[in-house]
Design a protein around this motif. Structure first.
Motif, PDB file in Angstrom:
ATOM      1  N   LYS A  67     -81.266  33.873 -66.149  1.00 23.23           N
ATOM      2  CA  LYS A  67     -80.002  33.763 -66.874  1.00 23.23           C
ATOM      3  C   LYS A  67     -79.349  32.399 -66.686  1.00 23.23           C
ATOM      4  O   LYS A  67     -78.501  31.997 -67.473  1.00 23.23           O
ATOM      5  CB  LYS A  67     -79.046  34.862 -66.429  1.00 23.23           C
ATOM      6  N   ALA A  68     -79.757  31.675 -65.639  1.00 23.18           N
ATOM      7  CA  ALA A  68     -79.160  30.370 -65.347  1.00 23.18           C
ATOM      8  C   ALA A  68     -79.977  29.212 -65.917  1.00 23.18           C
ATOM      9  O   ALA A  68     -79.588  28.059 -65.776  1.00 23.18           O
ATOM     10  CB  ALA A  68     -79.014  30.196 -63.833  1.00 23.18           C
ATOM     11  N   ILE A  69     -81.108  29.508 -66.565  1.00 23.32           N
ATOM     12  CA  ILE A  69     -81.926  28.456 -67.157  1.00 23.32           C
ATOM     13  C   ILE A  69     -81.327  28.067 -68.504  1.00 23.32           C
ATOM     14  O   ILE A  69     -81.104  28.906 -69.364  1.00 23.32           O
ATOM     15  CB  ILE A  69     -83.386  28.910 -67.331  1.00 23.32           C
ATOM     16  N   GLU A  70     -81.052  26.784 -68.662  1.00 24.31           N
ATOM     17  CA  GLU A  70     -80.450  26.278 -69.902  1.00 24.31           C
ATOM     18  C   GLU A  70     -81.491  25.471 -70.677  1.00 24.31           C
ATOM     19  O   GLU A  70     -82.088  24.541 -70.145  1.00 24.31           O
ATOM     20  CB  GLU A  70     -79.261  25.383 -69.551  1.00 24.31           C
ATOM     21  N   VAL A  71     -81.706  25.863 -71.924  1.00 21.17           N
ATOM     22  CA  VAL A  71     -82.608  25.138 -72.818  1.00 21.17           C
ATOM     23  C   VAL A  71     -81.759  24.633 -73.974  1.00 21.17           C
ATOM     24  O   VAL A  71     -81.136  25.420 -74.679  1.00 21.17           O
ATOM     25  CB  VAL A  71     -83.743  26.047 -73.345  1.00 21.17           C
ATOM     26  N   LYS A  72     -81.738  23.310 -74.157  1.00 22.65           N
ATOM     27  CA  LYS A  72     -80.888  22.728 -75.191  1.00 22.65           C
ATOM     28  C   LYS A  72     -81.724  21.789 -76.063  1.00 22.65           C
ATOM     29  O   LYS A  72     -82.481  20.964 -75.545  1.00 22.65           O
ATOM     30  CB  LYS A  72     -79.739  21.960 -74.539  1.00 22.65           C
ATOM     31  N   ASP A  76     -83.580  15.081 -81.549  1.00 25.04           N
ATOM     32  CA  ASP A  76     -85.014  15.172 -81.302  1.00 25.04           C
ATOM     33  C   ASP A  76     -85.339  15.310 -79.816  1.00 25.04           C
ATOM     34  O   ASP A  76     -86.447  15.025 -79.387  1.00 25.04           O
ATOM     35  CB  ASP A  76     -85.722  13.953 -81.890  1.00 25.04           C
ATOM     36  N   THR A  77     -84.384  15.775 -79.003  1.00 26.62           N
ATOM     37  CA  THR A  77     -84.586  15.883 -77.560  1.00 26.62           C
ATOM     38  C   THR A  77     -84.406  17.315 -77.078  1.00 26.62           C
ATOM     39  O   THR A  77     -83.414  17.967 -77.384  1.00 26.62           O
ATOM     40  CB  THR A  77     -83.604  14.963 -76.809  1.00 26.62           C
ATOM     41  N   LEU A  78     -85.386  17.776 -76.324  1.00 27.08           N
ATOM     42  CA  LEU A  78     -85.339  19.094 -75.688  1.00 27.08           C
ATOM     43  C   LEU A  78     -85.017  18.866 -74.218  1.00 27.08           C
ATOM     44  O   LEU A  78     -85.698  18.081 -73.552  1.00 27.08           O
ATOM     45  CB  LEU A  78     -86.692  19.791 -75.824  1.00 27.08           C
ATOM     46  N   THR A  79     -83.966  19.505 -73.711  1.00 26.61           N
ATOM     47  CA  THR A  79     -83.563  19.342 -72.318  1.00 26.61           C
ATOM     48  C   THR A  79     -83.546  20.696 -71.627  1.00 26.61           C
ATOM     49  O   THR A  79     -82.980  21.659 -72.137  1.00 26.61           O
ATOM     50  CB  THR A  79     -82.163  18.695 -72.217  1.00 26.61           C
ATOM     51  N   LEU A  80     -84.180  20.752 -70.467  1.00 27.34           N
ATOM     52  CA  LEU A  80     -84.198  21.956 -69.631  1.00 27.34           C
ATOM     53  C   LEU A  80     -83.366  21.676 -68.391  1.00 27.34           C
ATOM     54  O   LEU A  80     -83.451  20.591 -67.815  1.00 27.34           O
ATOM     55  CB  LEU A  80     -85.624  22.281 -69.185  1.00 27.34           C
ATOM     56  N   LYS A  81     -82.584  22.667 -67.984  1.00 26.66           N
ATOM     57  CA  LYS A  81     -81.769  22.501 -66.783  1.00 26.66           C
ATOM     58  C   LYS A  81     -81.635  23.846 -66.092  1.00 26.66           C
ATOM     59  O   LYS A  81     -81.397  24.868 -66.738  1.00 26.66           O
ATOM     60  CB  LYS A  81     -80.388  21.956 -67.145  1.00 26.66           C
ATOM     61  N   SER A  82     -81.807  23.836 -64.790  1.00 26.66           N
ATOM     62  CA  SER A  82     -81.671  25.049 -63.997  1.00 26.66           C
ATOM     63  C   SER A  82     -81.352  24.655 -62.563  1.00 26.66           C
ATOM     64  O   SER A  82     -81.655  23.543 -62.135  1.00 26.66           O
ATOM     65  CB  SER A  82     -82.969  25.859 -64.038  1.00 26.66           C
ATOM     66  N   GLU A  83     -80.740  25.570 -61.846  1.00 27.78           N
ATOM     67  CA  GLU A  83     -80.431  25.297 -60.450  1.00 27.78           C
ATOM     68  C   GLU A  83     -81.032  26.382 -59.582  1.00 27.78           C
ATOM     69  O   GLU A  83     -80.883  27.572 -59.850  1.00 27.78           O
ATOM     70  CB  GLU A  83     -78.925  25.236 -60.219  1.00 27.78           C
ATOM     71  N   PHE A 108     -87.567  16.109 -72.951  1.00 29.96           N
ATOM     72  CA  PHE A 108     -88.739  15.744 -73.734  1.00 29.96           C
ATOM     73  C   PHE A 108     -88.271  15.304 -75.114  1.00 29.96           C
ATOM     74  O   PHE A 108     -87.442  15.969 -75.729  1.00 29.96           O
ATOM     75  CB  PHE A 108     -89.685  16.944 -73.904  1.00 29.96           C
ATOM     76  N   VAL A 109     -88.820  14.212 -75.605  1.00 28.80           N
ATOM     77  CA  VAL A 109     -88.543  13.776 -76.967  1.00 28.80           C
ATOM     78  C   VAL A 109     -89.532  14.497 -77.868  1.00 28.80           C
ATOM     79  O   VAL A 109     -90.746  14.438 -77.654  1.00 28.80           O
ATOM     80  CB  VAL A 109     -88.681  12.244 -77.120  1.00 28.80           C
ATOM     81  N   LEU A 110     -89.004  15.218 -78.852  1.00 24.77           N
ATOM     82  CA  LEU A 110     -89.842  16.025 -79.727  1.00 24.77           C
ATOM     83  C   LEU A 110     -90.307  15.234 -80.941  1.00 24.77           C
ATOM     84  O   LEU A 110     -89.543  14.434 -81.488  1.00 24.77           O
ATOM     85  CB  LEU A 110     -89.064  17.256 -80.202  1.00 24.77           C
ATOM     86  N   PRO A 111     -91.529  15.501 -81.389  1.00 25.90           N
ATOM     87  CA  PRO A 111     -91.970  14.848 -82.626  1.00 25.90           C
ATOM     88  C   PRO A 111     -91.224  15.440 -83.818  1.00 25.90           C
ATOM     89  O   PRO A 111     -90.712  16.564 -83.758  1.00 25.90           O
ATOM     90  CB  PRO A 111     -93.468  15.182 -82.691  1.00 25.90           C
ATOM     91  N   ARG A 112     -91.158  14.712 -84.902  1.00 24.60           N
ATOM     92  CA  ARG A 112     -90.433  15.178 -86.093  1.00 24.60           C
ATOM     93  C   ARG A 112     -91.075  16.385 -86.742  1.00 24.60           C
ATOM     94  O   ARG A 112     -90.461  17.031 -87.579  1.00 24.60           O
ATOM     95  CB  ARG A 112     -90.330  14.039 -87.109  1.00 24.60           C
ATOM     96  N   THR A 113     -92.293  16.682 -86.358  1.00 23.76           N
ATOM     97  CA  THR A 113     -92.998  17.830 -86.947  1.00 23.76           C
ATOM     98  C   THR A 113     -92.513  19.169 -86.405  1.00 23.76           C
ATOM     99  O   THR A 113     -92.830  20.207 -86.960  1.00 23.76           O
ATOM    100  CB  THR A 113     -94.513  17.702 -86.694  1.00 23.76           C
ATOM    101  N   VAL A 114     -91.726  19.173 -85.323  1.00 24.77           N
ATOM    102  CA  VAL A 114     -91.248  20.415 -84.711  1.00 24.77           C
ATOM    103  C   VAL A 114     -90.034  20.948 -85.466  1.00 24.77           C
ATOM    104  O   VAL A 114     -89.107  20.207 -85.776  1.00 24.77           O
ATOM    105  CB  VAL A 114     -90.901  20.197 -83.223  1.00 24.77           C
ATOM    106  N   ASP A 115     -90.056  22.260 -85.736  1.00 26.38           N
ATOM    107  CA  ASP A 115     -88.915  22.933 -86.360  1.00 26.38           C
ATOM    108  C   ASP A 115     -87.980  23.372 -85.238  1.00 26.38           C
ATOM    109  O   ASP A 115     -88.170  24.428 -84.626  1.00 26.38           O
ATOM    110  CB  ASP A 115     -89.387  24.130 -87.178  1.00 26.38           C
TER     111      ASP A 115
END
Length: 149
Positions: A67-72, A76-83, A108-115
């Motif tokens: 429940k504390a894992i944050e996915v944002k 074009d950037t995917l960021t994961l954060k957890s404690e 992670f920088v996502l490629p433009r092909t990702v939805d």
């Protein structure tokens, strides 16, 4: 001046001496990054797989509260954060503490092909698995060859 050679340490000129533990030492240098103010951010290891359907990202986060894992996803950037919080401390009579506790973050920088509107996250057995599907227009398609005559 002559110095005793030690293959396991960095030389004063910045060059890294070769030795059997070089990769091992580099692994521990890469695992954590010290930010301003002395706070430590840990970088979890990740595996990335790419198929025609999209990208699968697996990140090791053992002992984390799902429940504390944050996915944002932002632009074009995917960021994961957890404690991961320590269950016990040095005050509890610990003789040795080797497990890492603190804020884990990775981008992670996502490629433009990702939805990015269809990203899915699943946490199971300490592994966060992210499914990043390709945009429909970027998926490979088969073109039918028409024969005349």
């Amino acid at each position: 001046m002559l110095n005793r050679w030690n293959p396991f340490i960095e030389m004063s000129n910045g060059a890294v001496a070769l030795g059997p533990f070089k990769e091992f030492d580099q692994l521990f240098r890469d695992l954590s990054v010290v930010r301003q103010g002395g706070a430590r951010e840990l970088v979890p290891p990740a595996d990335i797989y790419e198929t025609a359907e999209g990208i699968t990202l697996q990140v090791d986060l053992p002992g984390h509260d799902p429940k504390a894992i944050e996915v944002k996803v932002e632009n074009d950037t995917l960021t994961l954060k957890s404690e991961r919080k320590a269950e016990r401390s040095e005050k509890d009579g610990a003789r040795r503490l080797e497990r890492s506790f603190g804020v884990y973050t990775r981008s992670f920088v996502l490629p433009r092909t990702v939805d990015t509107s269809k990203v899915e996250a699943r946490y199971e057995n300490g592994v966060l698995t992210l499914t990043l599907p390709r945009r429909e227009e970027s998926r490979p398609r088969v073109v039918e060859v028409k024969v005349n005559g």
